[in-house]
Design a protein around this motif. Structure first.
Motif, PDB file in Angstrom:
ATOM      1  N   TYR A   7      -6.775   3.921  -4.466  1.00 41.03           N
ATOM      2  CA  TYR A   7      -6.176   2.726  -3.732  1.00 41.03           C
ATOM      3  C   TYR A   7      -6.384   2.971  -2.302  1.00 41.03           C
ATOM      4  N   LYS A   8      -6.769   1.972  -1.475  1.00 39.04           N
ATOM      5  CA  LYS A   8      -6.511   2.048  -0.055  1.00 39.04           C
ATOM      6  C   LYS A   8      -5.476   1.516   0.535  1.00 39.04           C
ATOM      7  N   VAL A   9      -4.556   2.299   0.983  1.00 43.21           N
ATOM      8  CA  VAL A   9      -3.499   1.847   1.520  1.00 43.21           C
ATOM      9  C   VAL A   9      -3.649   1.277   3.092  1.00 43.21           C
ATOM     10  N   LYS A  10      -3.101   0.080   3.397  1.00 45.39           N
ATOM     11  CA  LYS A  10      -3.342  -0.313   4.668  1.00 45.39           C
ATOM     12  C   LYS A  10      -2.627   0.332   5.913  1.00 45.39           C
ATOM     13  N   ASN A  11      -3.310   0.372   7.023  1.00 46.06           N
ATOM     14  CA  ASN A  11      -2.987   1.119   7.967  1.00 46.06           C
ATOM     15  C   ASN A  11      -1.574   0.803   8.585  1.00 46.06           C
ATOM     16  N   GLU A  12      -1.183  -0.305   8.594  1.00 47.93           N
ATOM     17  CA  GLU A  12       0.286  -0.666   9.026  1.00 47.93           C
ATOM     18  C   GLU A  12       1.263  -0.042   8.216  1.00 47.93           C
ATOM     19  N   PHE A  16       5.051   4.235   6.482  1.00 47.80           N
ATOM     20  CA  PHE A  16       6.271   3.682   5.758  1.00 47.80           C
ATOM     21  C   PHE A  16       5.963   4.466   4.605  1.00 47.80           C
ATOM     22  N   ILE A  17       4.722   4.577   4.005  1.00 43.87           N
ATOM     23  CA  ILE A  17       4.669   5.394   2.789  1.00 43.87           C
ATOM     24  C   ILE A  17       4.699   6.862   2.773  1.00 43.87           C
ATOM     25  N   ARG A 118      -7.141   6.841   4.008  1.00 41.20           N
ATOM     26  CA  ARG A 118      -6.084   6.267   3.536  1.00 41.20           C
ATOM     27  C   ARG A 118      -6.206   6.025   2.194  1.00 41.20           C
ATOM     28  N   TYR A 119      -6.951   6.795   1.375  1.00 38.66           N
ATOM     29  CA  TYR A 119      -7.078   6.614  -0.177  1.00 38.66           C
ATOM     30  C   TYR A 119      -5.942   7.331  -0.789  1.00 38.66           C
TER      31      TYR A 119
END
Length: 149
Positions: A7-12, A16-17, A118-119
């Motif tokens: 998955y590609k996590v959103k930059n914003e 948080f992650i 961001r993967y």
């Protein structure tokens, strides 16, 4: 055979992650059993651009494999020594099935992480997960602590 959901996590939401990867893993692990992406996945993860994946596969992997087959968002790459990779792209994830050497996994991860950093991958059935490329901490993410003796 090893299987991955990537998955590609959103930059914003990246800040948080970071440090909460286990929670993300738990959410994504539950997601692999559903046909439609959950609202949480759509909220946290970017839509996968098939063209970006195609370029990463063809530019980085295609030249190192003896056989490359491509058809409507799915790929099969074969290497005479390492084995083969089957890749399919869905709106919010990339599914990869590696049969052979673990070097196949590394080749795939390097190719994808070259396009974005961001993967996040989840290895199905084993309990392994992680970033394809180490996340660089921004200055605001790292807290300085002073220690006095």
């Amino acid at each position: 055979m090893r299987s991955y959901e990537i998955y590609k996590v959103k930059n914003e939401y990246l800040s948080f992650i970071i440090g909460r990867e286990r929670l993300l893993y738990d959410l994504l692990r539950e997601e692999t059993n559903h046909q439609q992406p959950a609202q949480e996945i759509q909220y946290l993860c970017d839509h996968i651009e098939e063209l970006t994946i195609d370029q990463a596969i063809m530019d980085h992997l295609g030249k190192n494999f003896s056989s490359v087959e491509s058809k409507e968002g799915s790929y099969r790459l074969t290497h005479p020594m390492k084995g083969s990779i089957y890749i399919s792209v869905s709106p919010y994830s990339v599914q990869a099935y590696c049969d052979g050497s673990r070097m196949l996994d590394l080749d795939l991860f390097v190719a994808l992480s070259g396009s974005h950093d961001r993967y996040f991958a989840v290895m199905e059935g084993v309990g392994e997960w992680g970033w394809l490329k180490p996340v660089k901490h921004a200055n605001h993410l790292v807290s300085e602590r002073s220690i006095s003796f």
